[in-house]
Write an enzyme that holds these catalytic residues in place. Sequence first.
Site, PDB file in Angstrom:
ATOM      1  N   ASP A  82      46.314  46.989  43.267  1.00 24.36           N
ATOM      2  CA  ASP A  82      45.252  46.831  42.214  1.00 24.36           C
ATOM      3  C   ASP A  82      44.690  45.244  42.000  1.00 24.36           C
ATOM      4  OD1 ASP A  82      43.516  48.213  40.619  1.00 24.36           O
ATOM      5  OD2 ASP A  82      44.688  47.778  38.846  1.00 24.36           O
ATOM      6  N   HIS A  83      43.528  45.031  41.973  1.00 25.10           N
ATOM      7  CA  HIS A  83      43.234  43.739  41.593  1.00 25.10           C
ATOM      8  C   HIS A  83      43.742  42.567  42.447  1.00 25.10           C
ATOM      9  CE1 HIS A  83      40.367  44.579  38.275  1.00 25.10           C
ATOM     10  NE2 HIS A  83      41.145  45.439  37.851  1.00 25.10           N
ATOM     11  N   GLY A 182      43.477  46.152  29.099  1.00 24.45           N
ATOM     12  CA  GLY A 182      43.976  45.867  27.676  1.00 24.45           C
ATOM     13  C   GLY A 182      43.780  46.857  26.620  1.00 24.45           C
ATOM     14  N   HIS A 215      37.687  50.815  35.459  1.00 23.12           N
ATOM     15  CA  HIS A 215      38.704  50.103  34.928  1.00 23.12           C
ATOM     16  C   HIS A 215      38.887  50.177  33.402  1.00 23.12           C
ATOM     17  CE1 HIS A 215      39.862  47.965  38.806  1.00 23.12           C
ATOM     18  NE2 HIS A 215      38.655  48.538  39.071  1.00 23.12           N
ATOM     19  N   GLY A 216      39.943  49.793  32.848  1.00 25.01           N
ATOM     20  CA  GLY A 216      40.159  49.606  31.496  1.00 25.01           C
ATOM     21  C   GLY A 216      40.368  50.999  30.917  1.00 25.01           C
ATOM     22  N   ASN A 237      41.234  53.949  35.916  1.00 26.06           N
ATOM     23  CA  ASN A 237      42.437  53.443  35.918  1.00 26.06           C
ATOM     24  C   ASN A 237      43.078  53.117  34.631  1.00 26.06           C
ATOM     25  OD1 ASN A 237      41.786  52.761  38.747  1.00 26.06           O
ATOM     26  ND2 ASN A 237      41.539  50.428  38.487  1.00 26.06           N
ATOM     27  N   THR A 240      47.790  49.456  30.804  1.00 21.91           N
ATOM     28  CA  THR A 240      48.447  49.305  29.568  1.00 21.91           C
ATOM     29  C   THR A 240      49.055  50.245  28.951  1.00 21.91           C
ATOM     30  OG1 THR A 240      46.614  47.529  29.279  1.00 21.91           O
ATOM     31  CG2 THR A 240      47.856  47.925  27.417  1.00 21.91           C
TER      32      THR A 240
HETATM   33  P1  13P Z   1      44.004  49.237  31.151  1.00 18.50           P
HETATM   34  O1  13P Z   1      45.206  48.524  31.077  1.00 18.50           O
HETATM   35  O2  13P Z   1      42.957  49.056  30.141  1.00 18.50           O
HETATM   36  O3  13P Z   1      44.460  50.592  31.126  1.00 18.50           O
HETATM   37  O4  13P Z   1      43.250  48.887  32.348  1.00 18.50           O
HETATM   38  C1  13P Z   1      43.620  49.313  33.804  1.00 18.50           C
HETATM   39  C2  13P Z   1      43.131  48.863  35.059  1.00 18.50           C
HETATM   40  O5  13P Z   1      42.045  48.775  34.846  1.00 18.50           O
HETATM   41  C3  13P Z   1      43.889  48.313  35.770  1.00 18.50           C
HETATM   42  O6  13P Z   1      42.726  48.152  37.065  1.00 18.50           O
END
Ligand code: 13P
Length: 291
Positions: A82-83, A182, A215-216, A237, A240
């Site tokens: 990831d990323h 986050g 994402h997020g 995804n 957190t």
């Molecule tokens: P969160 O940490 O907000 O769940 O996002 C995860 C993410 O997008 C990882 O690529």
Amino acid sequence: MTIATAKDILMPAAQNGYAVGAFNVTNLIQLEAVVEAAVEKRAPLIIQTSVAPAKFLGPHVLVAVYRALAESAPIPIALHLDHCEDVVYCQQCADAGYTNIMIDASKQDFEENVRRTRAVSDYCHALGGISVEGELGTVSGVEDQIKVVEDEAALCNPAQVVEFVERTGVDLLAPAIGTAHGVYKTADPRVDFERLRCINELLNGSGVRVPLVVHGGTGLPVDTVRRLVAVGGCKFNVSTELKRTLIDATFDYIAAHRDEYNPGKIDKVVKDAVRRVVAHWIDILGSADKA
Ligand code: 13P
């Protein structure tokens, strides 16, 4: 043998209107927990590591554990990096056996993003058995080593997506649509559903070509997730929430059993807690019984 690429897993999801959870793990207990939850739910699964855990545990160790679990699981499972901003590290993880690689050059200008993403696509496709995710626009928040403040985050420009996909050869696209890494500061974050719908129409309107990634995931209201799935969100995804679950479950157990020295019991509590979170996400995304 259920080693799969993320694209193998996401094409049927995109064609049939459900989404698949992509869960970031930081250690092997979490990794086993997400596999167990997905097997119980008979759901296809994408396991993710960001760069820090990949470097800490080593890509070869992660791939060995992934393969051992996936080969005996009755569901398709992908292992995704990831990323990753570093083209060479993307290539190293591809060599080690990750089956999906995300090159994140989204902080670069468009041409440089295309150049780096193309380099990773070409490398992974030549190796075979690997799909590639690119990002257009920048997702705000903190994921691992990457920090993007809200003011600098830029949403994906739909006018660029077809050119980006064609010039890079990516298999999956993560367009920035207002979700953030986050914990959200408000209960109802501003998410641009219309932008995702438009991007999905441009790329997949006449047959699915490039499944879209959201994402997020942590903290998105259930209704928001369902609306995003309805307009083309296909890979969600979640990071957190799993980190918090691990830390809170560990803390609570130790606080209640301060005189006990049995790590196996802590591992079990953590694994059960992570399994419950993953099972809940699978239900929301609609991927249960889709394996
Ligand atoms: P969160 O940490 O907000 O769940 O996002 C995860 C993410 O997008 C990882 O690529």
